[in-house]
Design a protein around this motif. Structure first.
Motif, PDB file in Angstrom:
ATOM      1  N   SER A  16     -64.464 -40.376  51.544  1.00 59.91           N
ATOM      2  CA  SER A  16     -65.203 -40.355  50.283  1.00 59.91           C
ATOM      3  C   SER A  16     -65.452 -38.925  49.824  1.00 59.91           C
ATOM      4  O   SER A  16     -65.548 -38.004  50.649  1.00 59.91           O
ATOM      5  N   LEU A  17     -65.545 -38.781  48.519  1.00 60.40           N
ATOM      6  CA  LEU A  17     -65.960 -37.532  47.888  1.00 60.40           C
ATOM      7  C   LEU A  17     -66.797 -37.869  46.675  1.00 60.40           C
ATOM      8  O   LEU A  17     -66.626 -38.944  46.074  1.00 60.40           O
ATOM      9  N   ARG A  18     -67.660 -36.948  46.297  1.00 58.38           N
ATOM     10  CA  ARG A  18     -68.458 -37.118  45.084  1.00 58.38           C
ATOM     11  C   ARG A  18     -68.271 -35.894  44.202  1.00 58.38           C
ATOM     12  O   ARG A  18     -68.606 -34.779  44.620  1.00 58.38           O
ATOM     13  N   LEU A  19     -67.725 -36.118  43.021  1.00 64.78           N
ATOM     14  CA  LEU A  19     -67.535 -35.045  42.066  1.00 64.78           C
ATOM     15  C   LEU A  19     -68.733 -34.974  41.134  1.00 64.78           C
ATOM     16  O   LEU A  19     -69.306 -36.005  40.760  1.00 64.78           O
ATOM     17  N   SER A  20     -69.098 -33.756  40.741  1.00 63.96           N
ATOM     18  CA  SER A  20     -70.206 -33.540  39.822  1.00 63.96           C
ATOM     19  C   SER A  20     -69.723 -32.744  38.622  1.00 63.96           C
ATOM     20  O   SER A  20     -68.819 -31.901  38.746  1.00 63.96           O
ATOM     21  N   CYS A  21     -70.348 -32.989  37.488  1.00 61.66           N
ATOM     22  CA  CYS A  21     -70.039 -32.232  36.273  1.00 61.66           C
ATOM     23  C   CYS A  21     -71.340 -31.988  35.538  1.00 61.66           C
ATOM     24  O   CYS A  21     -72.023 -32.939  35.150  1.00 61.66           O
ATOM     25  N   ALA A  22     -71.666 -30.727  35.331  1.00 64.62           N
ATOM     26  CA  ALA A  22     -72.850 -30.344  34.578  1.00 64.62           C
ATOM     27  C   ALA A  22     -72.422 -29.866  33.195  1.00 64.62           C
ATOM     28  O   ALA A  22     -71.522 -29.026  33.077  1.00 64.62           O
ATOM     29  N   ALA A  23     -73.052 -30.405  32.179  1.00 70.45           N
ATOM     30  CA  ALA A  23     -72.684 -30.084  30.797  1.00 70.45           C
ATOM     31  C   ALA A  23     -73.755 -29.223  30.144  1.00 70.45           C
ATOM     32  O   ALA A  23     -74.948 -29.389  30.398  1.00 70.45           O
ATOM     33  N   SER A  24     -73.315 -28.340  29.270  1.00 68.49           N
ATOM     34  CA  SER A  24     -74.228 -27.535  28.465  1.00 68.49           C
ATOM     35  C   SER A  24     -73.610 -27.328  27.098  1.00 68.49           C
ATOM     36  O   SER A  24     -72.395 -27.469  26.909  1.00 68.49           O
ATOM     37  N   GLY A  25     -74.455 -27.026  26.140  1.00 64.27           N
ATOM     38  CA  GLY A  25     -73.973 -26.763  24.790  1.00 64.27           C
ATOM     39  C   GLY A  25     -73.815 -27.987  23.915  1.00 64.27           C
ATOM     40  O   GLY A  25     -73.317 -27.884  22.792  1.00 64.27           O
ATOM     41  N   ILE A  26     -74.191 -29.163  24.440  1.00 67.56           N
ATOM     42  CA  ILE A  26     -74.127 -30.393  23.663  1.00 67.56           C
ATOM     43  C   ILE A  26     -75.407 -31.186  23.883  1.00 67.56           C
ATOM     44  O   ILE A  26     -76.103 -30.984  24.879  1.00 67.56           O
ATOM     45  N   ASN A  27     -75.689 -32.087  22.938  1.00 64.47           N
ATOM     46  CA  ASN A  27     -76.790 -33.024  23.116  1.00 64.47           C
ATOM     47  C   ASN A  27     -76.257 -34.149  24.000  1.00 64.47           C
ATOM     48  O   ASN A  27     -75.793 -35.191  23.520  1.00 64.47           O
ATOM     49  N   PHE A  28     -76.314 -33.914  25.282  1.00 65.77           N
ATOM     50  CA  PHE A  28     -75.574 -34.696  26.282  1.00 65.77           C
ATOM     51  C   PHE A  28     -75.751 -36.203  26.117  1.00 65.77           C
ATOM     52  O   PHE A  28     -74.792 -36.971  26.217  1.00 65.77           O
ATOM     53  N   ARG A  29     -76.958 -36.641  25.848  1.00 65.99           N
ATOM     54  CA  ARG A  29     -77.244 -38.077  25.847  1.00 65.99           C
ATOM     55  C   ARG A  29     -76.488 -38.824  24.747  1.00 65.99           C
ATOM     56  O   ARG A  29     -76.379 -40.054  24.804  1.00 65.99           O
ATOM     57  N   LEU A  30     -75.971 -38.112  23.769  1.00 67.27           N
ATOM     58  CA  LEU A  30     -75.307 -38.766  22.642  1.00 67.27           C
ATOM     59  C   LEU A  30     -73.824 -39.024  22.876  1.00 67.27           C
ATOM     60  O   LEU A  30     -73.181 -39.731  22.095  1.00 67.27           O
ATOM     61  N   TYR A  31     -73.268 -38.450  23.940  1.00 68.14           N
ATOM     62  CA  TYR A  31     -71.820 -38.437  24.110  1.00 68.14           C
ATOM     63  C   TYR A  31     -71.326 -39.245  25.295  1.00 68.14           C
ATOM     64  O   TYR A  31     -71.944 -39.248  26.361  1.00 68.14           O
ATOM     65  N   ASP A  32     -70.197 -39.922  25.077  1.00 72.40           N
ATOM     66  CA  ASP A  32     -69.479 -40.521  26.192  1.00 72.40           C
ATOM     67  C   ASP A  32     -68.903 -39.402  27.053  1.00 72.40           C
ATOM     68  O   ASP A  32     -68.465 -38.368  26.526  1.00 72.40           O
ATOM     69  N   MET A  33     -68.895 -39.628  28.341  1.00 71.45           N
ATOM     70  CA  MET A  33     -68.330 -38.666  29.283  1.00 71.45           C
ATOM     71  C   MET A  33     -67.237 -39.342  30.100  1.00 71.45           C
ATOM     72  O   MET A  33     -67.276 -40.562  30.310  1.00 71.45           O
ATOM     73  N   ALA A  34     -66.296 -38.544  30.556  1.00 63.39           N
ATOM     74  CA  ALA A  34     -65.173 -39.131  31.284  1.00 63.39           C
ATOM     75  C   ALA A  34     -64.670 -38.181  32.363  1.00 63.39           C
ATOM     76  O   ALA A  34     -64.898 -36.967  32.315  1.00 63.39           O
ATOM     77  N   TRP A  35     -63.975 -38.788  33.317  1.00 62.27           N
ATOM     78  CA  TRP A  35     -63.206 -38.059  34.317  1.00 62.27           C
ATOM     79  C   TRP A  35     -61.728 -38.413  34.131  1.00 62.27           C
ATOM     80  O   TRP A  35     -61.383 -39.590  34.001  1.00 62.27           O
ATOM     81  N   TYR A  36     -60.914 -37.388  34.118  1.00 63.47           N
ATOM     82  CA  TYR A  36     -59.471 -37.536  34.106  1.00 63.47           C
ATOM     83  C   TYR A  36     -58.910 -36.879  35.358  1.00 63.47           C
ATOM     84  O   TYR A  36     -59.600 -36.108  36.026  1.00 63.47           O
ATOM     85  N   ARG A  37     -57.662 -37.167  35.636  1.00 55.29           N
ATOM     86  CA  ARG A  37     -56.986 -36.488  36.738  1.00 55.29           C
ATOM     87  C   ARG A  37     -55.526 -36.247  36.388  1.00 55.29           C
ATOM     88  O   ARG A  37     -54.944 -36.961  35.564  1.00 55.29           O
ATOM     89  N   GLN A  38     -54.977 -35.235  37.033  1.00 57.01           N
ATOM     90  CA  GLN A  38     -53.575 -34.908  36.831  1.00 57.01           C
ATOM     91  C   GLN A  38     -52.951 -34.550  38.161  1.00 57.01           C
ATOM     92  O   GLN A  38     -53.351 -33.571  38.803  1.00 57.01           O
ATOM     93  N   ALA A  39     -51.990 -35.368  38.563  1.00 57.60           N
ATOM     94  CA  ALA A  39     -51.252 -35.116  39.794  1.00 57.60           C
ATOM     95  C   ALA A  39     -50.022 -34.270  39.481  1.00 57.60           C
ATOM     96  O   ALA A  39     -49.549 -34.258  38.333  1.00 57.60           O
TER      97      ALA A  39
END
Length: 114
Positions: A16-39
């Motif tokens: 297992s792993l847990r990834l974290s993402c901290a956002a700044s510069g936006i009104n965070f609560r208003l936006y959808d957030m996503a994780w993408y990956r590229q192999a």
């Protein structure tokens, strides 16, 4: 907009792993957030998304193994990854669609290998 991702690393299959993402510069609560990956050699793909209303959706390949969550007070989004497989190896990116454009954090490498 800044998205700061962390938490990647090397893990054995089944781990297992847990990834974290901290956002700044936006009104965070208003936006959808996503994780993408590229192999290597592949196109970037959506892994999981969480709406501003906490509705989640997942790629079929990770359903039942990954969980996306968010905390609007901490302006952060997480990706809990369990039962990892070698095919999960990729660079993982935090994403938000802001002002009509995709915004990306610096990716974090996840390697699943014995």
């Amino acid at each position: 907009v800044q998205l700061q991702a962390s938490g990647g690393g090397l893990v054995q299959p089944g781990g297992s792993l847990r990834l974290s993402c901290a956002a700044s510069g936006i009104n965070f609560r208003l936006y959808d957030m996503a994780w993408y990956r590229q192999a290597p050699g592949k196109e970037r793909e959506l892994v999981a998304r969480i709406s501003s209303g906490h509705i989640t959706n997942y790629a079929d390949s990770v359903k039942g193994r990954f969980t996306i969550s968010r905390d609007n007070v901490r302006r952060s989004v997480w990706l809990q990854m369990n039962s990892l497989k070698p095919e999960d190896t990729a660079v993982y990116y935090c994403n938000v669609l802001y002002a009509g454009a995709d915004r990306w954090g610096r990716g974090t490498q996840v390697t699943v290998s014995s």
